[in-house]
Write a protein that holds these residues in place. Structure first.
Motif, PDB file in Angstrom:
ATOM      1  N   ALA A  72       0.826  -1.208   0.000  1.00 27.64           N
ATOM      2  CA  ALA A  72       0.000   0.000   0.000  1.00 27.64           C
ATOM      3  C   ALA A  72       0.861   1.259   0.000  1.00 27.64           C
ATOM      4  CB  ALA A  72      -0.921  -0.001   1.220  1.00 27.64           C
ATOM      5  N   LEU A  73       1.907   1.267   0.814  1.00 30.56           N
ATOM      6  CA  LEU A  73       2.778   2.445   0.892  1.00 30.56           C
ATOM      7  C   LEU A  73       3.540   2.652  -0.418  1.00 30.56           C
ATOM      8  CD1 LEU A  73       4.114   1.916   4.522  1.00 30.56           C
ATOM      9  CD2 LEU A  73       2.406   3.584   3.773  1.00 30.56           C
ATOM     10  N   ILE A  74       3.931   1.567  -1.080  1.00 29.69           N
ATOM     11  CA  ILE A  74       4.620   1.687  -2.362  1.00 29.69           C
ATOM     12  C   ILE A  74       3.668   2.218  -3.427  1.00 29.69           C
ATOM     13  CG2 ILE A  74       5.762   0.391  -4.205  1.00 29.69           C
ATOM     14  CD1 ILE A  74       6.916  -1.461  -2.107  1.00 29.69           C
ATOM     15  N   VAL A  75       2.445   1.718  -3.440  1.00 28.87           N
ATOM     16  CA  VAL A  75       1.446   2.224  -4.391  1.00 28.87           C
ATOM     17  C   VAL A  75       1.305   3.736  -4.239  1.00 28.87           C
ATOM     18  CG1 VAL A  75      -1.019   2.254  -4.956  1.00 28.87           C
ATOM     19  CG2 VAL A  75       0.149   0.068  -4.621  1.00 28.87           C
ATOM     20  N   GLY A  76       1.140   4.201  -3.010  1.00 31.36           N
ATOM     21  CA  GLY A  76       1.003   5.632  -2.784  1.00 31.36           C
ATOM     22  C   GLY A  76       2.252   6.394  -3.178  1.00 31.36           C
ATOM     23  N   ALA A  77       3.420   5.854  -2.858  1.00 33.77           N
ATOM     24  CA  ALA A  77       4.669   6.569  -3.130  1.00 33.77           C
ATOM     25  C   ALA A  77       4.917   6.749  -4.620  1.00 33.77           C
ATOM     26  CB  ALA A  77       5.843   5.826  -2.484  1.00 33.77           C
ATOM     27  N   PHE A  78       4.593   5.769  -5.425  1.00 36.23           N
ATOM     28  CA  PHE A  78       4.852   5.864  -6.863  1.00 36.23           C
ATOM     29  C   PHE A  78       4.065   7.003  -7.518  1.00 36.23           C
ATOM     30  CE2 PHE A  78       6.628   1.414  -7.391  1.00 36.23           C
ATOM     31  CZ  PHE A  78       7.790   1.817  -8.028  1.00 36.23           C
ATOM     32  N   TRP A  79       2.848   7.280  -7.016  1.00 39.26           N
ATOM     33  CA  TRP A  79       1.987   8.236  -7.728  1.00 39.26           C
ATOM     34  C   TRP A  79       1.596   9.482  -6.929  1.00 39.26           C
ATOM     35  CZ3 TRP A  79       1.272   2.939  -8.820  1.00 39.26           C
ATOM     36  CH2 TRP A  79       1.406   2.578 -10.160  1.00 39.26           C
ATOM     37  N   LEU A  80       1.576   9.430  -5.635  1.00 38.22           N
ATOM     38  CA  LEU A  80       1.146  10.585  -4.838  1.00 38.22           C
ATOM     39  C   LEU A  80       2.374  11.415  -4.497  1.00 38.22           C
ATOM     40  CD1 LEU A  80      -1.454   8.767  -2.540  1.00 38.22           C
ATOM     41  CD2 LEU A  80      -1.841   9.935  -4.735  1.00 38.22           C
ATOM     42  N   HIS A  81       2.736  12.288  -5.413  1.00 37.61           N
ATOM     43  CA  HIS A  81       4.029  12.970  -5.392  1.00 37.61           C
ATOM     44  C   HIS A  81       4.275  13.740  -4.109  1.00 37.61           C
ATOM     45  CE1 HIS A  81       6.614  16.506  -6.211  1.00 37.61           C
ATOM     46  NE2 HIS A  81       7.313  15.656  -6.918  1.00 37.61           N
ATOM     47  N   ASP A  82       3.266  14.381  -3.568  1.00 37.26           N
ATOM     48  CA  ASP A  82       3.486  15.264  -2.429  1.00 37.26           C
ATOM     49  C   ASP A  82       3.811  14.529  -1.136  1.00 37.26           C
ATOM     50  OD1 ASP A  82       0.852  14.334  -2.717  1.00 37.26           O
ATOM     51  OD2 ASP A  82       0.077  15.829  -1.337  1.00 37.26           O
ATOM     52  N   ILE A  83       3.512  13.237  -1.059  1.00 34.60           N
ATOM     53  CA  ILE A  83       3.819  12.478   0.158  1.00 34.60           C
ATOM     54  C   ILE A  83       4.704  11.269  -0.148  1.00 34.60           C
ATOM     55  CG2 ILE A  83       1.788  13.208   1.452  1.00 34.60           C
ATOM     56  CD1 ILE A  83       0.397  10.639   0.621  1.00 34.60           C
ATOM     57  N   SER A  84       5.294  11.218  -1.325  1.00 34.25           N
ATOM     58  CA  SER A  84       6.068  10.052  -1.744  1.00 34.25           C
ATOM     59  C   SER A  84       7.227   9.760  -0.804  1.00 34.25           C
ATOM     60  CB  SER A  84       6.605  10.253  -3.165  1.00 34.25           C
ATOM     61  OG  SER A  84       5.566  10.233  -4.106  1.00 34.25           O
ATOM     62  N   TRP A  85       7.984  10.790  -0.450  1.00 40.45           N
ATOM     63  CA  TRP A  85       9.168  10.579   0.380  1.00 40.45           C
ATOM     64  C   TRP A  85       8.780  10.056   1.765  1.00 40.45           C
ATOM     65  CZ3 TRP A  85      13.867   9.397  -0.122  1.00 40.45           C
ATOM     66  CH2 TRP A  85      14.818   9.651   0.858  1.00 40.45           C
ATOM     67  N   THR A  86       7.701  10.568   2.325  1.00 37.79           N
ATOM     68  CA  THR A  86       7.222  10.095   3.621  1.00 37.79           C
ATOM     69  C   THR A  86       6.791   8.637   3.546  1.00 37.79           C
ATOM     70  OG1 THR A  86       6.455  12.324   4.186  1.00 37.79           O
ATOM     71  CG2 THR A  86       5.545  10.503   5.455  1.00 37.79           C
ATOM     72  N   LEU A  87       6.059   8.292   2.490  1.00 43.64           N
ATOM     73  CA  LEU A  87       5.545   6.931   2.348  1.00 43.64           C
ATOM     74  C   LEU A  87       6.663   5.919   2.141  1.00 43.64           C
ATOM     75  CD1 LEU A  87       2.404   7.593   0.100  1.00 43.64           C
ATOM     76  CD2 LEU A  87       2.452   7.153   2.565  1.00 43.64           C
ATOM     77  N   ILE A  88       7.616   6.251   1.284  1.00 41.81           N
ATOM     78  CA  ILE A  88       8.677   5.281   1.008  1.00 41.81           C
ATOM     79  C   ILE A  88       9.558   5.108   2.240  1.00 41.81           C
ATOM     80  CG2 ILE A  88      10.409   6.864   0.052  1.00 41.81           C
ATOM     81  CD1 ILE A  88       9.517   3.299  -1.136  1.00 41.81           C
ATOM     82  N   GLY A  89       9.727   6.170   3.025  1.00 43.39           N
ATOM     83  CA  GLY A  89      10.490   6.034   4.265  1.00 43.39           C
ATOM     84  C   GLY A  89       9.827   5.059   5.218  1.00 43.39           C
ATOM     85  N   ALA A  90       8.498   5.163   5.343  1.00 51.97           N
ATOM     86  CA  ALA A  90       7.759   4.244   6.210  1.00 51.97           C
ATOM     87  C   ALA A  90       7.820   2.820   5.663  1.00 51.97           C
ATOM     88  CB  ALA A  90       6.307   4.702   6.339  1.00 51.97           C
TER      89      ALA A  90
END
Length: 545
Positions: free
Chosen positions: A189-207
């Motif tokens: 789920a976090l990878i899905v969000g990180a690939f496309w939701l640019h404004d929170i990508s760095w936060t998501l991939i870190g988690a």
């Protein structure tokens, strides 16, 4: 519903307050429905209604020193201090509900978002969902993954449900911060969000990297078990994590979070012998390989862009350039046409080759600006690299302008593309802004190509959701190109292409654009500043007025 609740509903609708409406729907749902059963292997997502002190008591733990007789002296230090649960009884909490159960999005709309994601978007990134699945299967497994897929799907179908799906996804992702139990679906789920939701990508991939590390996914790489499906799924998920991490680290001047010594040869050999591997896995491995090269570039050149590259780095620069050429030769034309995404697998090889080549060779311009002559004085040893950078940047633009099939992919490709395309434009503008005898560039032809790109992106994004990053890129790109051309005394003014003279204000009126970032965010982007991270800072500068 009571009379008071009905009155509040009418007020909420009148003042367009979706948060209040969502709360009322949730209360109504809780009174008249039962929730989904707890899926097997579920994570312990925190219930925001549970008091903080009760949550702490429910998870109270003790620690003790242990001496495992099965292990030797050379063990991981922290393993000798073991966590012991105190078996306290937690207050009962409501079973988890997904955004459909909560009434935040109708089931039909959720199905449409899921279909957009699973049938198309997921194939651009080598399939994050592990097997062909239905929305009902995803819902049973993970509300977080359900929200991620619905949010990303809604972003690409101009859905009115994007905002509520995005909000639910971020709330669920936030609840993972202090959770002690996770599943592979949380990482997906976090990878899905990180690939496309640019404004929170760095936060998501870190988690995602933190959770994957806690689950020890990185150990799968060094201990292949080609006959195990569990090993296969975990290893390919770690490969996806590696690629996604590099999309938002190396290209932004940040050190990668995943290990830099990724054992690519071992994984590639194991996958070649694994009965579960597919062509998507070959595509994924090609990305692991090219991003491993990008990591070497990052650590070779560093982030101090004010200093010229030392002559001692030239041999390594040449070896990396040859390695990138070899990568393209190994993977070009290797993939079959996809039923879902056409010839993108092969087109992706070409674009990633030029992205990486541009990233490497652009460093030939570091520290080359001579303020006295206002020109680039590039050393003879770096002249070829400077011209290769110009060639790759031009090739990126030309591919977008001339390949109609690729244009159909732009509303679907991960956010990395939406960064690299304007990056190539700004690089060329920076090169054209100064004299440089060593650089061979067709000024009029390059400005014409950038003008055509602006027109192409405006046409493509006209029907795209306003929240999509590329919409902001397209609406601001023309201003940047026009400004650069007008300030260049060496190039005659070009005639605007048909339809391109339409002002940004008119575009916004016609298509009701309200970009996530101000339309002029790219104007002050400093290419020769700290890598591509300048795009983020410029986004924020214009967003904050």
């Amino acid at each position: 519903m009571s009379g008071l609740e009905a009155a509040i509903t009418k007020v909420a609708e009148k003042i367009s307050c979706p948060e209040l409406l969502d709360l009322l729907r949730l209360e109504e749902f809780n009174e008249s429905h039962t929730s989904l059963p707890e899926p097997e292997g579920a994570t312990d997502q925190a219930d925001p209604s549970l008091p903080i002190q009760d949550t702490h008591e429910a998870t109270a733990q003790a620690w003790q020193v242990v001496n495992d007789p099965k292990s030797g002296p050379a063990v991981i230090p922290s393993t000798v201090v073991s966590e012991v649960a105190t078996h306290q009884t937690a207050p009962s909490a409501d079973p988890r509900k997904d955004l459909i159960c909560l009434g935040l999005i109708p089931a039909g709309a959720a199905e449409a978002c899921f279909a957009t994601y699973s049938h198309r978007l997921d194939h651009f990134v080598y399939r994050i969902l592990d097997t062909p699945q239905s929305l009902s299967e995803i819902r049973q497994r993970s509300p977080l993954l359900t929200a991620a897929v619905c949010a990303v799907g809604a972003l690409h179908v101009d859905s009115d449900h994007f905002a509520v799906c995005y909000r639910e996804f971020t709330q669920l992702a936030s609840s993972q911060m202090f959770s002690k139990k996770h599943s592979l679906d949380d990482i997906r789920a976090l990878i899905v969000g990180a690939f496309w939701l640019h404004d929170i990508s760095w936060t998501l991939i870190g988690a995602a990297v933190r959770i994957a590390t806690e689950m020890r996914l990185h150990r799968c790489v060094v201990k292949p078990q080609v006959s195990s499906r569990d090993w296969y799924l975990q290893t390919r998920l770690f490969c996806l994590l590696f690629v996604c991490d590099h999309h938002f680290s190396v290209a932004y001047g940040r050190p990668p979070l995943t290990p830099r010594d990724f054992d690519y040869p071992t994984v590639a050999d194991a996958f070649s012998r694994c009965a579960f591997a597919t062509e998507d896995d070959s595509r994924l491995l090609s990305q692991v390989e090219i991003w491993s090269l990008s990591t070497k570039i990052y650590y070779m050149v560093g982030i101090d862009t004010d200093e010229s590259l030392p002559k001692s780095s030239l041999p390594q620069l040449q070896r990396l350039s040859i390695a990138i050429d070899s990568w393209r030769a190994d993977w070009s034309g290797r993939f079959l046409t996809s039923e879902r995404i056409g010839n993108y697998p092969n087109q992706g090889v070409k674009l990633h080759y030029h992205f990486t080549k541009l990233y490497l060779c652009s460093h030939a311009f570091r520290g080359a600006h001579d303020p006295a002559s206002d020109s680039y004085n590039i050393s003879e040893e770096l002249e070829d690299f400077a011209n290769l950078a110009v060639h790759s940047a031009t090739s990126i633009l030309r591919h977008v302008v001339e390949d109609v099939e690729f244009q159909s992919f732009l509303n679907g490709l991960p956010a990395y593309y939406d960064t690299m395309i304007p990056f190539a434009v700004v690089f060329l503008l920076k090169v054209l802004a100064k004299d440089s005898p060593a650089v061979r560039v067709d000024r009029a032809g390059t400005y014409s190509l950038m003008e055509r790109l602006s027109f192409t992106l405006e046409s493509i994004t006209a029907q795209m959701p306003k929240q999509h990053l590329l919409s902001s890129v397209a609406s601001s790109l023309r201003n940047v190109v026009d400004s650069g051309r007008q300030s260049d005394k060496h190039t005659p003014q070009l005639t605007a292409m048909p339809g391109s003279a339409q002002s940004l204000e008119n575009l916004n009126d016609i298509h009701d654009f309200q970009p996530m970032y101000d339309a002029n965010f790219i104007t002050n982007f400093d290419f020769f500043g700290p890598q591509l991270g300048s795009l983020d800072s410029t986004f924020m500068e214009y967003s904050n007025g």
